[in-house]
Design a protein around this motif. Structure first.
Motif, PDB file in Angstrom:
ATOM      1  N   LEU A 195      17.384  46.299   3.275  1.00 22.99           N
ATOM      2  CA  LEU A 195      17.862  46.701   2.082  1.00 22.99           C
ATOM      3  C   LEU A 195      16.288  46.522   1.186  1.00 22.99           C
ATOM      4  O   LEU A 195      15.416  46.254   1.689  1.00 22.99           O
ATOM      5  CB  LEU A 195      18.873  45.997   1.177  1.00 22.99           C
ATOM      6  CG  LEU A 195      20.154  45.695   1.377  1.00 22.99           C
ATOM      7  CD1 LEU A 195      20.185  44.351   0.720  1.00 22.99           C
ATOM      8  CD2 LEU A 195      20.756  46.994   1.191  1.00 22.99           C
ATOM      9  N   PRO A 196      16.134  47.600   0.188  1.00 21.75           N
ATOM     10  CA  PRO A 196      14.688  48.046  -0.042  1.00 21.75           C
ATOM     11  C   PRO A 196      14.783  46.702  -0.849  1.00 21.75           C
ATOM     12  O   PRO A 196      15.375  46.261  -1.351  1.00 21.75           O
ATOM     13  CB  PRO A 196      14.685  49.514  -0.944  1.00 21.75           C
ATOM     14  CG  PRO A 196      16.257  50.199  -0.727  1.00 21.75           C
ATOM     15  CD  PRO A 196      17.206  48.830  -0.526  1.00 21.75           C
ATOM     16  N   THR A 197      13.471  46.994  -1.465  1.00 23.19           N
ATOM     17  CA  THR A 197      12.982  45.070  -1.792  1.00 23.19           C
ATOM     18  C   THR A 197      11.288  45.260  -2.979  1.00 23.19           C
ATOM     19  O   THR A 197      11.141  46.187  -2.959  1.00 23.19           O
ATOM     20  CB  THR A 197      12.319  44.623  -0.538  1.00 23.19           C
ATOM     21  OG1 THR A 197      11.108  44.238   0.241  1.00 23.19           O
ATOM     22  CG2 THR A 197      13.196  43.690   0.238  1.00 23.19           C
ATOM     23  N   ILE A 198      12.206  44.742  -4.005  1.00 20.55           N
ATOM     24  CA  ILE A 198      11.088  45.029  -5.418  1.00 20.55           C
ATOM     25  C   ILE A 198      11.311  43.668  -5.187  1.00 20.55           C
ATOM     26  O   ILE A 198      11.758  42.639  -5.612  1.00 20.55           O
ATOM     27  CB  ILE A 198      12.135  45.861  -6.294  1.00 20.55           C
ATOM     28  CG1 ILE A 198      11.254  46.228  -7.593  1.00 20.55           C
ATOM     29  CG2 ILE A 198      13.574  45.068  -6.924  1.00 20.55           C
ATOM     30  CD1 ILE A 198      12.178  47.081  -8.525  1.00 20.55           C
ATOM     31  N   LEU A 199       9.606  43.498  -5.912  1.00 19.37           N
ATOM     32  CA  LEU A 199       9.326  42.667  -6.359  1.00 19.37           C
ATOM     33  C   LEU A 199       8.513  42.736  -7.778  1.00 19.37           C
ATOM     34  O   LEU A 199       7.597  43.571  -8.547  1.00 19.37           O
ATOM     35  CB  LEU A 199       7.763  41.814  -5.748  1.00 19.37           C
ATOM     36  CG  LEU A 199       7.395  40.682  -6.613  1.00 19.37           C
ATOM     37  CD1 LEU A 199       8.206  38.974  -6.705  1.00 19.37           C
ATOM     38  CD2 LEU A 199       5.954  40.421  -5.497  1.00 19.37           C
ATOM     39  N   PHE A 200       8.890  42.166  -9.063  1.00 23.49           N
ATOM     40  CA  PHE A 200       8.564  41.608 -10.541  1.00 23.49           C
ATOM     41  C   PHE A 200       7.311  41.125 -10.949  1.00 23.49           C
ATOM     42  O   PHE A 200       8.071  39.242 -10.295  1.00 23.49           O
ATOM     43  CB  PHE A 200       9.937  41.774 -11.317  1.00 23.49           C
ATOM     44  CG  PHE A 200      10.890  42.563 -11.487  1.00 23.49           C
ATOM     45  CD1 PHE A 200      10.159  43.987 -11.938  1.00 23.49           C
ATOM     46  CD2 PHE A 200      12.075  42.617 -10.381  1.00 23.49           C
ATOM     47  CE1 PHE A 200      11.614  45.008 -11.756  1.00 23.49           C
ATOM     48  CE2 PHE A 200      13.007  44.045 -10.060  1.00 23.49           C
ATOM     49  CZ  PHE A 200      12.242  45.318 -11.267  1.00 23.49           C
ATOM     50  N   VAL A 201       6.106  41.007 -11.594  1.00 24.30           N
ATOM     51  CA  VAL A 201       5.876  39.904 -11.086  1.00 24.30           C
ATOM     52  C   VAL A 201       5.552  40.050 -12.603  1.00 24.30           C
ATOM     53  O   VAL A 201       4.982  40.453 -13.174  1.00 24.30           O
ATOM     54  CB  VAL A 201       4.505  39.756 -10.769  1.00 24.30           C
ATOM     55  CG1 VAL A 201       3.302  38.743 -10.311  1.00 24.30           C
ATOM     56  CG2 VAL A 201       4.479  40.602  -9.265  1.00 24.30           C
ATOM     57  N   CYS A 202       5.593  38.338 -12.992  1.00 24.84           N
ATOM     58  CA  CYS A 202       4.877  38.164 -14.371  1.00 24.84           C
ATOM     59  C   CYS A 202       3.820  37.426 -14.856  1.00 24.84           C
ATOM     60  O   CYS A 202       3.735  36.456 -13.834  1.00 24.84           O
ATOM     61  CB  CYS A 202       5.679  38.439 -16.055  1.00 24.84           C
ATOM     62  SG  CYS A 202       7.050  36.498 -15.403  1.00 24.84           S
ATOM     63  N   SER A 203       3.442  36.342 -15.644  1.00 23.25           N
ATOM     64  CA  SER A 203       3.193  35.564 -15.603  1.00 23.25           C
ATOM     65  C   SER A 203       3.067  34.385 -15.507  1.00 23.25           C
ATOM     66  O   SER A 203       2.620  33.395 -14.804  1.00 23.25           O
ATOM     67  CB  SER A 203       1.780  35.775 -17.466  1.00 23.25           C
ATOM     68  OG  SER A 203       1.758  36.714 -17.048  1.00 23.25           O
ATOM     69  N   MET A 204       4.438  33.894 -15.967  1.00 21.35           N
ATOM     70  CA  MET A 204       5.196  32.511 -15.547  1.00 21.35           C
ATOM     71  C   MET A 204       6.289  32.317 -14.962  1.00 21.35           C
ATOM     72  O   MET A 204       7.633  31.679 -14.749  1.00 21.35           O
ATOM     73  CB  MET A 204       4.981  31.720 -16.751  1.00 21.35           C
ATOM     74  CG  MET A 204       3.415  31.333 -17.381  1.00 21.35           C
ATOM     75  SD  MET A 204       3.765  29.958 -18.149  1.00 21.35           S
ATOM     76  CE  MET A 204       4.461  31.168 -19.892  1.00 21.35           C
ATOM     77  N   ASN A 205       7.361  33.651 -14.677  1.00 22.86           N
ATOM     78  CA  ASN A 205       8.368  33.762 -14.149  1.00 22.86           C
ATOM     79  C   ASN A 205       9.002  32.994 -14.858  1.00 22.86           C
ATOM     80  O   ASN A 205      10.086  32.847 -14.604  1.00 22.86           O
ATOM     81  CB  ASN A 205       8.368  33.478 -12.688  1.00 22.86           C
ATOM     82  CG  ASN A 205       9.492  33.444 -11.764  1.00 22.86           C
ATOM     83  OD1 ASN A 205      10.303  33.305 -11.043  1.00 22.86           O
ATOM     84  ND2 ASN A 205       9.810  34.818 -12.552  1.00 22.86           N
ATOM     85  N   SER A 206       9.245  33.140 -16.157  1.00 27.36           N
ATOM     86  CA  SER A 206      10.339  32.552 -17.021  1.00 27.36           C
ATOM     87  C   SER A 206      11.343  33.698 -18.437  1.00 27.36           C
ATOM     88  O   SER A 206      12.256  33.373 -18.195  1.00 27.36           O
ATOM     89  CB  SER A 206       9.875  31.114 -17.899  1.00 27.36           C
ATOM     90  OG  SER A 206       8.516  31.770 -18.707  1.00 27.36           O
ATOM     91  N   ALA A 233       8.334  37.039  -8.904  1.00 21.97           N
ATOM     92  CA  ALA A 233       7.801  36.047  -9.431  1.00 21.97           C
ATOM     93  C   ALA A 233       6.288  35.701 -10.611  1.00 21.97           C
ATOM     94  O   ALA A 233       6.695  36.113 -11.281  1.00 21.97           O
ATOM     95  CB  ALA A 233       6.867  35.792  -8.024  1.00 21.97           C
ATOM     96  N   GLY A 234       5.964  34.675 -10.662  1.00 22.89           N
ATOM     97  CA  GLY A 234       4.724  34.608 -11.840  1.00 22.89           C
ATOM     98  C   GLY A 234       3.181  33.825 -11.066  1.00 22.89           C
ATOM     99  O   GLY A 234       3.300  33.940 -10.004  1.00 22.89           O
ATOM    100  N   VAL A 235       2.942  34.505 -11.867  1.00 21.69           N
ATOM    101  CA  VAL A 235       1.108  34.430 -11.722  1.00 21.69           C
ATOM    102  C   VAL A 235       0.504  32.473 -11.309  1.00 21.69           C
ATOM    103  O   VAL A 235       0.246  32.195 -10.499  1.00 21.69           O
ATOM    104  CB  VAL A 235       0.361  34.674 -11.920  1.00 21.69           C
ATOM    105  CG1 VAL A 235      -0.929  34.272 -12.640  1.00 21.69           C
ATOM    106  CG2 VAL A 235       0.344  36.263 -12.867  1.00 21.69           C
ATOM    107  N   THR A 249       6.312  30.366  -8.559  1.00 18.83           N
ATOM    108  CA  THR A 249       5.241  31.174  -8.463  1.00 18.83           C
ATOM    109  C   THR A 249       4.720  32.475  -6.873  1.00 18.83           C
ATOM    110  O   THR A 249       5.408  32.429  -5.884  1.00 18.83           O
ATOM    111  CB  THR A 249       3.928  30.208  -8.768  1.00 18.83           C
ATOM    112  OG1 THR A 249       4.100  30.112  -7.241  1.00 18.83           O
ATOM    113  CG2 THR A 249       3.990  29.194  -9.559  1.00 18.83           C
ATOM    114  N   MET A 250       4.106  33.230  -7.292  1.00 19.84           N
ATOM    115  CA  MET A 250       3.895  34.434  -6.107  1.00 19.84           C
ATOM    116  C   MET A 250       3.243  32.911  -4.889  1.00 19.84           C
ATOM    117  O   MET A 250       3.226  33.621  -3.929  1.00 19.84           O
ATOM    118  CB  MET A 250       2.066  34.708  -6.769  1.00 19.84           C
ATOM    119  CG  MET A 250       2.498  35.839  -8.017  1.00 19.84           C
ATOM    120  SD  MET A 250       1.580  36.642  -8.365  1.00 19.84           S
ATOM    121  CE  MET A 250       0.501  38.151  -6.752  1.00 19.84           C
TER     122      MET A 250
END
Length: 152
Positions: free
Chosen positions: A8-19, A42-44, A71-72
């Motif tokens: 399956l294709p993989t997608i990662l969403f990243v923001c500051s705190m993953n909340s 994930a978050g930074v 987190t990352m």
């Protein structure tokens, strides 16, 4: 079969705190492409569970009670089909960490957790983020998958 063995294709969403932003985006991606992609977030840096996220996602039939911020540093993979960063510090962290993807995009949604005012005002900001993300994902994800050479 593990995620790494999945076709399956993989997608990662990243923001500051993953909340807030990245878990909402990942949950909506899974909702619109059930069983057709692997969406992670994930978050930074480490964040806390945000109960406003639970409430506004429950309103659209998505249970966020299983989400715990990551987190990352906890990522096993470093290569994805798509990476979407949702905060300026996330964009920099993805580059610094050397994460790779066939398609990389940066979206800049407002962080509703920074909203001040009454509970209704704050919930309104969370709903606006959810609805904006929902529209964006429904229109952008399929073309992004095509650019990545994948189809969902």
């Amino acid at each position: 079969m593990t995620e790494q063995e999945s076709e399956l294709p993989t997608i990662l969403f990243v923001c500051s705190m993953n909340s807030v932003r990245s878990p909402i985006a990942a949950a909506l991606a899974r909702k619109h492409f059930p069983g057709r992609l692997v969406a992670r977030s994930a978050g930074v840096r480490s964040g806390k569970v945000d109960h406003f996220v639970h409430q506004v996602m429950e309103e659209v039939g998505i249970d966020m009670s299983v989400h715990t911020p990551h987190t990352m540093d906890e990522l096993v993979a470093s290569n994805f089909d798509i990476i979407v960063t949702l905060a300026d510090d996330a964009k920099k962290a993805v580059a610094d960490r050397g994460l790779e993807a066939a398609v990389m995009e940066h979206w800049s949604p407002a962080d509703p957790s920074e909203m001040e005012g009454s509970r209704d005002v704050v919930l309104g900001a969370y709903r606006e983020l959810r609805d904006t993300m929902d529209i964006k994902l429904r229109t952008a994800l399929e073309p992004m998958l095509a650019r990545a050479g994948k189809s969902a």
